[in-house]
Design an enzyme around this catalytic site. Structure first.
Site, mmCIF file in Angstrom:
data_model
loop_
_atom_site.group_PDB
_atom_site.id
_atom_site.type_symbol
_atom_site.label_atom_id
_atom_site.label_comp_id
_atom_site.label_asym_id
_atom_site.label_seq_id
_atom_site.Cartn_x
_atom_site.Cartn_y
_atom_site.Cartn_z
ATOM 1 N N GLY A 5 2.590 2.171 5.453
ATOM 2 C CA GLY A 5 3.777 1.441 5.903
ATOM 3 C C GLY A 5 4.437 2.092 7.107
ATOM 4 O O GLY A 5 4.971 1.416 7.991
ATOM 5 N N GLU A 53 5.745 -3.382 0.999
ATOM 6 C CA GLU A 53 5.829 -3.071 -0.425
ATOM 7 C C GLU A 53 4.982 -1.819 -0.615
ATOM 8 O O GLU A 53 3.774 -1.879 -0.744
ATOM 9 C CB GLU A 53 5.271 -4.269 -1.204
ATOM 10 C CG GLU A 53 5.924 -4.453 -2.547
ATOM 11 C CD GLU A 53 5.060 -3.901 -3.634
ATOM 12 O OE1 GLU A 53 5.286 -2.733 -3.997
ATOM 13 O OE2 GLU A 53 4.157 -4.613 -4.093
ATOM 14 N N CYS A 111 2.135 0.081 -8.720
ATOM 15 C CA CYS A 111 3.197 0.689 -7.917
ATOM 16 C C CYS A 111 4.457 0.830 -8.769
ATOM 17 O O CYS A 111 5.336 1.617 -8.460
ATOM 18 C CB CYS A 111 3.422 -0.066 -6.620
ATOM 19 S SG CYS A 111 3.681 -1.779 -6.842
ATOM 20 N N GLY A 139 0.831 -1.203 0.000
ATOM 21 C CA GLY A 139 0.000 0.000 0.000
ATOM 22 C C GLY A 139 0.857 1.241 0.000
ATOM 23 O O GLY A 139 1.996 1.225 -0.462
ATOM 24 N N SER A 140 0.309 2.299 0.573
ATOM 25 C CA SER A 140 1.015 3.581 0.533
ATOM 26 C C SER A 140 2.146 3.630 1.555
ATOM 27 O O SER A 140 2.157 2.876 2.531
ATOM 28 C CB SER A 140 0.034 4.714 0.828
ATOM 29 O OG SER A 140 -0.425 4.582 2.166
#
Ligand code: UN1
Length: 509
Positions: free
Chosen positions: A246, A263, A297, A241-242
């Site tokens: 994270g 990630e 991404c 995700g963003s």
């Protein structure tokens, strides 16, 4: 270009139900949250969210199942993954339809995502016979030093809307082969494809006689993710995700000494050198920047072009962009489907407006399509913006099809610009100069987890490890030896002599 009329929400609802039925899944109706489709921007079904009791039960059940799964021989565990791969292959078309309905991917890319799942299953089946440890030369006579790898425990998978199924499969196929069990919290935006994947894994488990609780799906909001993050029974949290997400997940899991595999955001660039094959570059750039409507991404977000070829390349790109077919992702002719939401479109327009205020010039695109026919959907024209410097807006990730073009004079300058962003996921160089290509791949070149030559930044194969550095989070998933993150190594010293020899020549007693 705008492609043919959109399907109706009712058509999409029927199509989703048919796919789910063929897979064997049912929709858990309830009042928790809405499944919706970005194709029309409208609601499809109201679904039940997992309750606190469901979360607790899933954590307990997957932990309990781990205790038997970890002792099942790895090649037997591989049989479950093999069966899952076969079922994914059988239902490839239905699964791709669900991905198109919920994530808005064009058909070819949705099929590609399912193929990526099939590929990782095949990889993980092979892996189930290759969980190698090393034997190390011991300094003591009659001793053997070895490294053995053991299953870790429950793996919590928190996944994003943009690869709603493939990222789950990278984690799940490898984790299951490694002897872990899996608890999955998908994006709230993609519950239907999650239900289908969960059902197929359930069927595979039933057929091969694996414990039912080797995996659990929990649909719902952020609170479920937080429970997974904070629960000590979850040995590894694999979160996609963003960077903002994270930043919260990392410290919380670390505080309980759990492991994370992160990630997160990317701000991927391609350097285009004067020697580049421009036909190749144009194709690679357009797919990487406008494909998936800029919602990978790995999407190409920055182009760093040598000053001598900038005008030529930009002219070719703007003419390709002007012809991009935008519209219904089910239409064979469409290359750019919808953004996930109108909020994503607002964020795109906001970034473009801010970069314009910083001197950026829009060269092509940036408008909205189909606003009259589908006011709740978000069809965006991919946009190219020429900028003189790498401003704060350029240095952040906007999850939309915006390509910033920067120019450079020397290779060193190109690499410096390339690396001067907080993220470090994917990168590429288009060049026919071998020395330049190798320098880009060397330790003085790209600082990313993925570095390519003469292809774009997106569309990685599963055989390599996937992930990136800096604010991308440092995790590696999928192929190569990414499996090690899902296991714990133990170092074993075995004395087969009749003497107790101490290491480092220590004498005692
Ligand atoms: C993602 O966008 O989260 O390399 C994953 C790629 C795909 C995976 C993208 N294989 O573009």
């Amino acid at each position: 270009m705008t492609t043919a009329a959109l399907p109706t929400t009712e058509d999409l609802r029927t199509r989703a139900l048919t796919c789910l039925e063929r897979v064997g899944a049912t929709v858990p109706e309830g009042t928790g949250f809405q499944a919706r489709t970005p194709i029309t921007g409208e609601d499809l079904f109201r679904l039940a969210a997992a309750t606190e009791a469901d979360v607790e039960e899933a954590l307990a059940a997957t932990r309990e199942a781990f205790l038997t799964w970890r002792t099942t021989p790895a090649p037997r565990r591989g049989e479950l993954v093999r069966r899952l791969g076969e079922l994914l292959r059988d239902h490839k078309s239905d699964l791709a339809d669900l991905i198109t309905i919920e994530a808005g991917k064009i058909r070819s890319e949705a099929l590609g995502e399912v193929q990526e799942m099939i590929d990782i299953c095949e990889f993980a089946v092979g892996l189930s016979r290759q969980l190698y440890g090393r034997t190390i030369a011991s300094e003591r006579p009659g001793h053997r030093l070895a490294e053995t790898w053991h299953p870790l425990g429950v793996v919590g998978v928190i996944s994003a809307f943009n690869f709603p199924a493939a990222v789950w499969s990278w984690n799940t196929a490898v984790a299951l082969a490694c002897g872990d069990t899996v608890i999955w919290k998908p994006s709230e935006l993609t519950p239907l494809i999650s239900l289908a994947c969960d059902r197929l894994l359930d069927r595979a488990a039933e057929e091969v006689g694996a414990p039912r609780d080797v995996h659990r799906l929990l649909l719902g909001d952020r609170a479920i993710g937080e429970r997974i993050v904070d629960d000590p029974r979850v040995a590894l949290v694999s979160a996609t995700g963003s960077t903002r997400m994270g930043r919260e997940v990392g410290p919380r899991v670390a505080a309980r000494f759990g492991r994370t595999l992160l990630e997160l955001g990317g701000n991927n660039a391609a350097v285009v050198a004067p020697s580049a094959d421009l036909d190749l570059a144009v194709q690679g750039i357009v797919f990487a920047a406008a494909g998936t409507a800029g919602q990978r991404c790995t999407t190409l977000r920055r182009l760093i072009v040598h000053r001598d070829i900038a005008d030529t390349l930009v002219a070719r790109l703007t003419s390709a962009y002007a012809k991009l077919p935008i519209g219904d992702p089910f239409d064979e002719g469409t290359l750019v489907g919808p953004l996930i939401s109108t909020a994503a479109l607002d964020a795109m327009h906001d970034s473009v407006a801010r970069v314009q205020a910083q001197g950026g010039k829009v060269l092509v695109g940036g408008g909205r399509r189909l606003a009259d026919t589908a006011p709740r959907a978000a069809y965006a024209e991919p946009v190219i913006v020429r900028v003189d410097e790498q401003t704060d807006v350029v240095r952040e990730e906007t999850f939309a099809p915006i390509l910033y073009v920067l120019t450079y004079d020397t290779f060193e300058e190109a690499v410096a610009l390339h690396n001067d962003v907080p993220q470090g996921l994917s990168s590429s160089i288009f060049t026919r100069d071998q020395q330049e290509a190798e320098r880009f791949l060397s330790s003085e070149g790209s600082d990313c987890g993925i570095a390519n030559v003469n292809i774009g930044t997106s569309g990685a194969e599963i055989g390599g490890a996937f992930g990136g550095e800096k604010e991308t989070g440092g995790g590696r998933e999928s192929g190569s030896d990414a499996w090690r993150a899902y296991m714990r190594p133990a170092t074993n010293t075995i004395n087969y002599s009749s003497h107790l020899a101490l290491a480092q020549n220590v004498s005692f007693l």
